[in-house]
Design a protein around this motif. Structure first.
Motif, PDB file in Angstrom:
ATOM      1  N   GLY A 256      65.901 -62.895  14.404  1.00  0.00           N
ATOM      2  CA  GLY A 256      66.487 -63.285  13.128  1.00  0.00           C
ATOM      3  C   GLY A 256      67.978 -63.021  13.034  1.00  0.00           C
ATOM      4  O   GLY A 256      68.691 -62.936  14.035  1.00  0.00           O
ATOM      5  N   MET A 257      68.431 -62.871  11.815  1.00  0.00           N
ATOM      6  CA  MET A 257      69.852 -62.632  11.554  1.00  0.00           C
ATOM      7  C   MET A 257      70.273 -61.218  11.935  1.00  0.00           C
ATOM      8  O   MET A 257      71.416 -60.994  12.309  1.00  0.00           O
ATOM      9  CB  MET A 257      70.151 -62.854  10.063  1.00  0.00           C
ATOM     10  N   PHE A 258      69.363 -60.278  11.808  1.00  0.00           N
ATOM     11  CA  PHE A 258      69.692 -58.864  11.997  1.00  0.00           C
ATOM     12  C   PHE A 258      68.945 -58.337  13.218  1.00  0.00           C
ATOM     13  O   PHE A 258      67.868 -57.780  13.108  1.00  0.00           O
ATOM     14  CB  PHE A 258      69.339 -58.080  10.730  1.00  0.00           C
ATOM     15  N   ARG A 259      69.533 -58.507  14.384  1.00  0.00           N
ATOM     16  CA  ARG A 259      68.870 -58.195  15.655  1.00  0.00           C
ATOM     17  C   ARG A 259      69.200 -56.775  16.104  1.00  0.00           C
ATOM     18  O   ARG A 259      69.846 -56.547  17.116  1.00  0.00           O
ATOM     19  CB  ARG A 259      69.287 -59.210  16.714  1.00  0.00           C
ATOM     20  N   CYS A 260      68.752 -55.832  15.318  1.00  0.00           N
ATOM     21  CA  CYS A 260      68.993 -54.419  15.616  1.00  0.00           C
ATOM     22  C   CYS A 260      67.687 -53.661  15.395  1.00  0.00           C
ATOM     23  O   CYS A 260      66.707 -54.223  14.928  1.00  0.00           O
ATOM     24  CB  CYS A 260      70.102 -53.873  14.717  1.00  0.00           C
ATOM     25  N   ASP A 261      67.697 -52.387  15.736  1.00  0.00           N
ATOM     26  CA  ASP A 261      66.491 -51.574  15.556  1.00  0.00           C
ATOM     27  C   ASP A 261      66.259 -51.210  14.096  1.00  0.00           C
ATOM     28  O   ASP A 261      65.127 -51.101  13.652  1.00  0.00           O
ATOM     29  CB  ASP A 261      66.583 -50.297  16.395  1.00  0.00           C
TER      30      ASP A 261
END
Length: 155
Positions: free
Chosen positions: A74-79
């Motif tokens: 998605g837009m926020f590809r972080c942990d």
């Protein structure tokens, strides 16, 4: 005069009921205040980094939703949102712009939408479109979360 124990007035203003009402009122006031502050912060934000900071703050105070949560595709590809950076924020796929990370959009800040074929002014900055995309995504989701919080209070 004889005191009536179970009249409406006594039911409404018993200490336990008053305490519950005060707690409910404080939560409602907090939600209204948070929503107002977050919307003001979104309006003031001029850069992607400003919007990331608003996003992190909203997440920290409890504005959590799958729509603004981390997702590998998605837009926020972080942990997690607290570690969201320009490198893990992906925006685009709008008005013919490819999806790229925030760092890419920062580097191409001064490019325009020349000859775009979408009816967008040719001198419109690509960066402004991307910032507006993120701002609108956050605003619509944060307002929906506020509405859901308020509805949950009324249950």
């Amino acid at each position: 005069m004889k005191r009536v124990r179970n009249n409406l007035f006594n039911k409404l203003f018993r200490p336990k009921a008053l305490k519950e009402y005060k707690a409910w009122k404080e939560k409602a006031i907090a939600i209204i205040g948070w929503n107002k502050q977050l919307n003001e912060d979104l309006t003031r934000a001029k850069t992607l980094q400003d919007l990331i900071n608003v996003h992190k703050h909203a997440w920290q105070i409890g504005y959590n939703s799958p729509n603004i949560a981390p997702c590998p595709w998605g837009m926020f590809r972080c942990d997690s949102i607290p570690v969201l950076t320009l490198d893990t924020l992906y925006l685009g796929d709008i008005w013919g712009l490819w999806t790229n990370n925030g760092r890419f959009w920062e580097e191409h800040k001064h490019e325009t939408m020349a000859n775009n074929g979408f009816g967008i002014k040719e001198d419109e900055l690509v960066y402004d479109i991307i910032v507006q995309q993120y701002r609108q995504h956050l605003r619509s989701n944060l307002n929906a979360i506020s509405k859901n919080m308020a509805e949950d209070l009324l249950k």
